[in-house]
Design an enzyme around this catalytic site. Sequence first.
Site, PDB file in Angstrom:
ATOM      1  N   HIS A  70       0.837  -1.190   0.000  1.00 26.65           N
ATOM      2  CA  HIS A  70       0.000   0.000   0.000  1.00 26.65           C
ATOM      3  C   HIS A  70       0.879   1.250   0.000  1.00 26.65           C
ATOM      4  O   HIS A  70       1.830   1.338   0.769  1.00 26.65           O
ATOM      5  CB  HIS A  70      -0.894   0.032   1.231  1.00 26.65           C
ATOM      6  CG  HIS A  70      -1.711  -1.212   1.425  1.00 26.65           C
ATOM      7  ND1 HIS A  70      -2.190  -1.593   2.661  1.00 26.65           N
ATOM      8  CD2 HIS A  70      -2.125  -2.173   0.547  1.00 26.65           C
ATOM      9  CE1 HIS A  70      -2.868  -2.726   2.548  1.00 26.65           C
ATOM     10  NE2 HIS A  70      -2.842  -3.094   1.271  1.00 26.65           N
ATOM     11  N   TYR A 133       3.623   2.052  13.437  1.00 29.26           N
ATOM     12  CA  TYR A 133       4.041   3.121  12.531  1.00 29.26           C
ATOM     13  C   TYR A 133       3.362   4.446  12.873  1.00 29.26           C
ATOM     14  O   TYR A 133       2.199   4.495  13.236  1.00 29.26           O
ATOM     15  CB  TYR A 133       3.792   2.754  11.063  1.00 29.26           C
ATOM     16  CG  TYR A 133       2.403   2.287  10.707  1.00 29.26           C
ATOM     17  CD1 TYR A 133       1.483   3.148  10.123  1.00 29.26           C
ATOM     18  CD2 TYR A 133       2.014   0.965  10.931  1.00 29.26           C
ATOM     19  CE1 TYR A 133       0.219   2.724   9.774  1.00 29.26           C
ATOM     20  CE2 TYR A 133       0.753   0.526  10.586  1.00 29.26           C
ATOM     21  CZ  TYR A 133      -0.143   1.408  10.003  1.00 29.26           C
ATOM     22  OH  TYR A 133      -1.405   0.984   9.658  1.00 29.26           O
TER      23      TYR A 133
END
Length: 470
Positions: A70, A133
Site C-alpha cells: 500500500h 508506525y
Amino acid sequence: MTDFGKVLAVSTTSIPGLLVVDLPVHGDSRGWFKENWQREKMVAAGLPDFGPVQNNVSFNDAVGTTRGIHAEPWDKWVSVATGKIFGAWVDLRAGDTFGMVFTTEIDPSTAILVPRGVGNAYQTLEADTAYTYLVNDHWSPDAEYSFLNLADETAAIAWPIPLTDAEVSAKDLAHPRLAEVTPIGPRKILVLGGAGQLGLALRDVWGEAGHVEYTTRGMLDLRADDLSTARRWRDYGVIVNAAAYTAVDLAETPEGREEAWAANVSGVSALARVATENGITLVHVSSDYVFDGAKATPYAESDPVRPLGVYGQTKAAGDAVVATVPRHYIIRTSWVIGEGRNFVRTMASLAERGVAPRVVSDQIGRLTFTQDLATAIHHLLSSEAPYGIYNVTGAGEAQSWADVARAVYRLTGHDPDAVRDVSTAEYFADQAGPIAPRPLNSVLDLHRITSTGWSPREAGTALESYLSAP
C-alpha cells in the site's frame, strides 16, 4: 533476537527518501527499552522533521502474516515493537524510480522512514509480532492511494515464506500488477496571484502540470473562517504567494491602509498558519520597500527593516509572519517588470509617441524581470536550498529610473537625450492626493542567492531581450 547496542545511525537505500535507521535498544534481564521516535536526536542525525500526528499498531498472531503493498499520500515511520518482519518497499511515485524495490528484515532495533507514495508491505517472521508506525496525516477517504500486487512479477519480491503458504487477505491478493498501477503524483504546488506578472512567469516555468494550481482573485479567500479546510492541505507541498496589495500611494489613504494590512498581513498570517500546520513550504514575495533607502551600500538579507510608508510597513510585517513558518522562502525583490503595464512598457510607448518625459533620477536600483524571479523560485525549491530570506533582482550596475528610461529610448531606436532628469521631490510636487515615500536606494545584495548556484541575468541584457520579444 533483538540487536542490542546499536548507535543511532541513518542509511540511504535504492529508493530516494526511503531511510533505514539503526535504533539504540537497551536490554537487561527484565526486557528492553528504546526511544522509538525522538525528534531532537533523530533530526540531528539526518532524518527529516516529518511531524507525525497519528500512531498505529498492527498485531499479527502467526508467522507468515503478509500485508500490503500500500502507498499513501503521507510519510510513515515504521518500526517493530516485538517480533521480527521481512519488509518490502516499492516506489509507486511518478518518476524515474517508479517500480524500484527495497527489502530488509526489521526487529525492534531498526526503523524505516517511508516517504509519501512509496508502497509498504511486510511479512512476519515470528509469532506475536507487533508492527508500529507513525504517520504525518490522518486517514481520509479523499486521499490519493495506490496499491501493488504482492506477487507482481516485475517487482519480484523474494518473500521468505511463499505467498501460497502465507496468511494474505483476499483484498491484497486482488491488487493490480505494476503495469496497471496508477502512480502517486508529487505534492501539489499552489500559486496565489496566478494571473499577475509573476504568476504568468511561473506558468512559463511549471506550465500546466497537473500538480500545479493557479488561483486568481476571488478563488481563495485567505480571510475566510474555513480556510483551514478549504482544501486538503496535506496534499500540498508548496504555496507561492505571488499576490499582494501593491498600490503604494493608495495605501496612504484610510481605505487603502485597511486593504493593504488585510491583504499583506492578515491574509499572509492565515496562509502562514495553514503552511505551518500542514508542513507546507511557503514562498513569499517581498519588496525593497521594507528598507528606508538611506544605506549607502546594497542591502543584505540581514539588514534591519525600516519601512517608510504603509505599503512597506505591511510588507515588513508580512515578512516577520512568514519567518515563523518552519519551511519558508522570503524573496525580496525590486523594480519588477513582466507582462502587462509597467515602467518599461510606459517608456517605450512614450518614445514611440515622441514624448520627452521627466523621470526620477535620485532613486537607484536594478530592474527585476519576472522570468528571473520565477526561475529563482524554481531553483530554490528544486535545489532544496536552506530556508530563509533571499534577495533576487537583476544583476549588474545600479541605475536610476531615468537611466532605465534612457536605455529604453535607445533600445527602441529613439533619442535617449529626450529623457529629462528630475528629483523625487520635484516629480511629486504637483501630484494630488497622498504620495507614499520611496526608498532612494533599492539596490539589494545578491551574494546569498548566487551562493546557491543560481545567478540572475544582467539587468541591461534582460531589458534588451524583453524589448525585442514579439
